[in-house]
Design a protein around this motif. Structure first.
Motif, short mmCIF file in Angstrom:
data_model
loop_
_atom_site.label_atom_id
_atom_site.label_comp_id
_atom_site.label_asym_id
_atom_site.label_seq_id
_atom_site.Cartn_x
_atom_site.Cartn_y
_atom_site.Cartn_z
N GLN A 166 0.83 -1.21 0.00
CA GLN A 166 0.00 0.00 0.00
C GLN A 166 0.87 1.25 0.00
O GLN A 166 0.58 2.23 -0.69
CB GLN A 166 -0.91 0.01 1.23
CG GLN A 166 -1.92 -1.12 1.27
CD GLN A 166 -3.33 -0.63 1.00
OE1 GLN A 166 -3.70 -0.47 -0.14
NE2 GLN A 166 -4.12 -0.42 2.02
N PHE A 169 2.54 2.39 -3.34
CA PHE A 169 1.74 3.24 -4.24
C PHE A 169 1.87 4.71 -3.83
O PHE A 169 1.97 5.59 -4.68
CB PHE A 169 0.27 2.83 -4.20
CG PHE A 169 0.00 1.51 -4.86
CD1 PHE A 169 -0.26 1.45 -6.22
CD2 PHE A 169 0.02 0.33 -4.14
CE1 PHE A 169 -0.49 0.23 -6.86
CE2 PHE A 169 -0.21 -0.90 -4.76
CZ PHE A 169 -0.46 -0.95 -6.12
N ILE A 170 1.84 4.95 -2.52
CA ILE A 170 1.94 6.32 -2.02
C ILE A 170 3.32 6.89 -2.35
O ILE A 170 3.45 8.00 -2.88
CB ILE A 170 1.69 6.37 -0.49
CG1 ILE A 170 0.27 5.89 -0.18
CG2 ILE A 170 1.96 7.75 0.06
CD1 ILE A 170 0.00 5.68 1.32
N ARG A 272 -13.38 12.27 -3.42
CA ARG A 272 -13.49 11.04 -2.65
C ARG A 272 -13.08 9.82 -3.50
O ARG A 272 -12.43 8.91 -3.02
CB ARG A 272 -14.92 10.86 -2.14
CG ARG A 272 -15.09 9.72 -1.18
CD ARG A 272 -16.55 9.56 -0.77
NE ARG A 272 -17.02 10.63 0.10
CZ ARG A 272 -16.82 10.66 1.41
NH1 ARG A 272 -16.16 9.71 2.01
NH2 ARG A 272 -17.31 11.66 2.13
N MET A 273 -13.47 9.85 -4.76
CA MET A 273 -13.18 8.69 -5.62
C MET A 273 -11.75 8.73 -6.13
O MET A 273 -11.14 7.70 -6.37
CB MET A 273 -14.16 8.69 -6.79
CG MET A 273 -14.22 7.39 -7.54
SD MET A 273 -15.71 7.29 -8.56
CE MET A 273 -15.57 8.75 -9.57
N ARG A 274 -11.20 9.93 -6.30
CA ARG A 274 -9.85 10.07 -6.83
C ARG A 274 -9.02 10.99 -5.94
O ARG A 274 -8.61 12.08 -6.34
CB ARG A 274 -9.88 10.63 -8.26
CG ARG A 274 -10.44 9.66 -9.29
CD ARG A 274 -10.31 10.24 -10.69
NE ARG A 274 -11.11 11.45 -10.85
CZ ARG A 274 -12.39 11.44 -11.23
NH1 ARG A 274 -12.98 10.31 -11.49
NH2 ARG A 274 -13.05 12.57 -11.35
N PRO A 275 -8.76 10.56 -4.69
CA PRO A 275 -7.99 11.42 -3.79
C PRO A 275 -6.53 11.50 -4.23
O PRO A 275 -6.03 10.59 -4.88
CB PRO A 275 -8.11 10.71 -2.44
CG PRO A 275 -8.31 9.27 -2.79
CD PRO A 275 -9.09 9.26 -4.07
N ASP A 276 -5.89 12.60 -3.86
CA ASP A 276 -4.44 12.70 -4.03
C ASP A 276 -3.81 11.98 -2.84
O ASP A 276 -3.86 12.46 -1.71
CB ASP A 276 -4.02 14.18 -4.05
CG ASP A 276 -2.52 14.35 -4.28
OD1 ASP A 276 -1.77 13.39 -4.02
OD2 ASP A 276 -2.12 15.44 -4.73
N ILE A 277 -3.22 10.81 -3.11
CA ILE A 277 -2.77 9.95 -1.99
C ILE A 277 -1.46 10.40 -1.37
O ILE A 277 -0.95 9.74 -0.46
CB ILE A 277 -2.68 8.47 -2.41
CG1 ILE A 277 -1.63 8.24 -3.51
CG2 ILE A 277 -4.05 7.97 -2.90
CD1 ILE A 277 -1.40 6.75 -3.83
N SER A 397 -6.35 2.86 3.67
CA SER A 397 -7.63 2.55 3.04
C SER A 397 -7.49 2.23 1.57
O SER A 397 -6.50 2.58 0.94
CB SER A 397 -8.59 3.73 3.24
OG SER A 397 -8.92 3.78 4.61
N TYR A 398 -8.49 1.58 1.04
CA TYR A 398 -8.48 1.19 -0.37
C TYR A 398 -8.41 2.44 -1.25
O TYR A 398 -9.25 3.33 -1.15
CB TYR A 398 -9.75 0.40 -0.69
CG TYR A 398 -9.73 -0.22 -2.07
CD1 TYR A 398 -9.44 -1.56 -2.24
CD2 TYR A 398 -10.00 0.53 -3.21
CE1 TYR A 398 -9.41 -2.14 -3.50
CE2 TYR A 398 -9.97 -0.02 -4.47
CZ TYR A 398 -9.67 -1.36 -4.62
OH TYR A 398 -9.64 -1.92 -5.86
N GLY A 399 -7.39 2.52 -2.06
CA GLY A 399 -7.27 3.61 -3.01
C GLY A 399 -6.91 4.95 -2.41
O GLY A 399 -6.94 5.97 -3.08
N ASN A 400 -6.58 4.97 -1.12
CA ASN A 400 -6.25 6.23 -0.46
C ASN A 400 -5.01 5.99 0.39
O ASN A 400 -4.47 4.89 0.42
CB ASN A 400 -7.44 6.71 0.39
CG ASN A 400 -7.40 8.21 0.69
OD1 ASN A 400 -6.38 8.87 0.52
ND2 ASN A 400 -8.52 8.75 1.14
#
Lengths: 413, 143
Positions: A166, A169-170, A272-277, A397-400
């Motif tokens: 995870q 990705f960040i 919310r769907m495409r946050p800047d991680i 969190s998933y995708g964040n």
């Protein structure tokens, strides 16, 4: 702006500035339960009791003083006991009148401080014992720790390997957007190791060079082994007291005051769907906590950011406002973040080098802050430390990124 | 569908454990269709499957809507070491996982294959029939 005024979001927040004191702390040595190397192997309950006893005696109190007071515990990675705080109360032999519990992941250490401060400031109790211990090294069954449904259903079938993946990705995104490089990450690992060498309770005791960092193996590219914290067994605790109670205690001249604390949960930067991680809610929680404490970044004598990975430190240097967003890597490169530098960072070695006792990891930053402000940092004592900041982040969190964030500002009382 | 016993017995990696409200996703995957929940109240996509819409909170008017399967890589990792609970992935190392931003908006984690793996790289979905019950949506470099 006074903290009693309305915040930007027009929500009144109760100021906790100078309402409570932290009157003692406890920290056990860390271990990886390598009995072949002479390391101790204790159970989670033993660490809970040990850390509690250290904090209670350090405060000049005895266990029975906590009858009718508060007990706050952080969740443990294992065995996921559904009813756990009552068990700890029985181990300690106390009869609390308030049980607080955190399931905030890495935010737990500061989150329990937030909850305890609210309970004490409201007058429900005069004392809260906050304690957490965990023993990840005692878990021998792979996969025994069940995590989030999204992980079992939507990540593991594709070979995601937990937090290392995870965070990869960040980190990849941080490197892509801002040019953050491995030498900058390495400097964090090296600096915190230097601090661990000066911390008797820390686990990693070998000095670290940049070459060693750069040649440490890639786990989830671009995350290297030395970008990640090291799991250990251990326990940590601290005691929160009302001003009135604190005055009666023997070490009343050497307490720590909570100046500001604020949390932001389920944060997303942008959409919310495409946050800047590359962001954390620390951006929001720090602004609120600094306002409550009425301090600015220049007044901060040390910084103890939650450090499960090196890049998390960079993200929080940015999100706490020590530099502009994206310039955290450069900040680390150009500043001295050692215990004697201009922004002493994770002065006890943090979780990267002192060790992460799983779900008790969030206590590391709170306890080191208290220790520094009590002037008990030993060889790593920050000179004239008057104001310091600890953070907690939790719940990848998933995708964040991690969506729970908290910032606490402490001062010498 | 006939059960291919040999295949079912040889797949050693983790299989999804669908819940009542996520099961349709996997059922569509089995038919090689990529569908996600879509909120008819606020017109936002919902991914991963949830009992109510994280954008507006409604638990009604949620439908399973088809996506194009095209997107681009938002971020990615190359797994170079497995952790102790995932030995079945050992023989695949190194392998890539992308966080793919679909052209409709949602981001999904999955394996990505292709020569030029990079942020912003165009990818498209394909389905890998790993057992008779499960087809995993994976991505490859778009033509």
């Amino acid at each position: 702006m006074s903290s009693e005024e309305e915040s930007e979001t027009s929500v009144k927040i109760l100021s906790l500035k100078d309402k409570v004191e932290i009157v003692g702390y406890g920290e056990t040595p860390t271990s990886r339960a390598r009995q072949d190397k002479g390391e101790m192997k204790l159970t989670q309950q033993q660490y809970f009791v040990w850390a509690s006893e250290l904090a209670i005696s350090k405060s000049g109190l005895v266990k029975k003083d906590f009858d009718g007071q508060g007990l706050a515990i952080a969740g443990s990675a294992y065995p996921h006991a559904e009813i756990w705080s009552a068990e700890i109360a029985q181990d300690l032999g106390i009869t609390p009148s308030l049980l607080l519990r955190s399931d905030h992941g890495g935010m737990g250490g500061c989150a329990l401080l937030h909850q305890s401060a609210l309970a004490v400031a409201s007058g429900v109790v005069d004392l809260v014992l906050c304690v957490s211990a965990d023993t990840p090294m005692n878990i021998t069954t792979p996969g025994a720790v069940r995590t989030w449904r999204y992980e079992t259903e939507f990540q593991k079938p594709f070979g995601m390997m937990g937090p290392n993946s995870q965070f990869a990705f960040i980190l990849r995104r941080h490197m892509y957007q801002y040019g953050t490089n491995q030498e900058q990450l390495g400097k964090i690992a090296i600096t915190q190791r230097e601090h661990a060498l000066k911390n008797p309770n820390a686990y990693l005791k070998q000095p670290l060079t940049l070459d060693q960092y750069l040649s440490s193996r890639m786990i989830a590219d671009p995350i290297r082994m030395l970008d990640a914290c090291i799991p250990v067994n251990g326990g940590l605790a601290y005691v929160v007291a009302s001003k009135e109670m604190a005055k009666k205690l023997p070490h009343r001249d050497n307490h720590v005051s909570l100046l500001g604390i604020a949390e932001t949960d389920n944060y997303f930067e942008g959409s919310r769907m495409r946050p800047d991680i590359t962001y954390l809610g620390i951006k929001d929680s720090s602004k609120k906590a600094f306002e409550m404490a009425q301090v600015n970044q220049r007044q901060i004598n040390f910084f103890q950011p939650y450090d499960d990975y090196t890049v998390a430190v960079i993200m929080q240097i940015e999100d706490c406002g020590f530099c502009k967003k994206g310039e955290g890597g450069k900040f680390v490169e150009q500043n001295d973040i050692t215990w004697k530098g201009n922004l002493p960072t994770n002065t006890g070695g943090g979780q990267l080098s002192s060790g992460q006792p799983a779900m008790a990891g969030g206590f590391v930053h709170v306890v080191e802050s208290i220790r520094q402000l009590m002037g008990e940092g030993g060889e790593r004592q920050v000179k004239d430390a008057k104001v310091g900041v600890a953070t907690g982040i939790g719940a990848i969190s998933y995708g964040n990124s991690l969506v729970n964030s908290i910032t606490a500002v402490f001062g010498k009382s | 569908m006939e059960t291919d016993v040999s295949k079912a017995n040889t797949y050693e990696k983790f299989l999804p454990e669908p819940s009542e409200f996520s099961k349709p996703f996997w059922d569509y995957c089995q038919k090689h269709e990529l569908r996600m929940q879509f909120c008819g109240e606020c017109s936002n996509w919902i991914w991963y499957p949830r009992a109510s819409c994280p954008s507006c909170g409604t638990s009604e008017k949620i439908e399973w809507r088809k996506l194009s399967g095209k997107g681009e890589v938002y971020s990615f990792t190359i797994i170079r070491q497995v952790i102790d609970n995932s030995p079945a992935f050992q023989k695949d190392i190194p392998f890539a996982i992308g966080l793919v931003e679909l052209e409709e908006g949602p981001r999904i984690y999955s394996n990505v294959k292709g020569d030029e793996l990079k942020i912003g790289g165009k990818v498209e979905v394909y389905f890998e029939d790993v057992t008779p019950e499960f087809s995993l949506p994976k991505f490859r470099t778009a033509q």
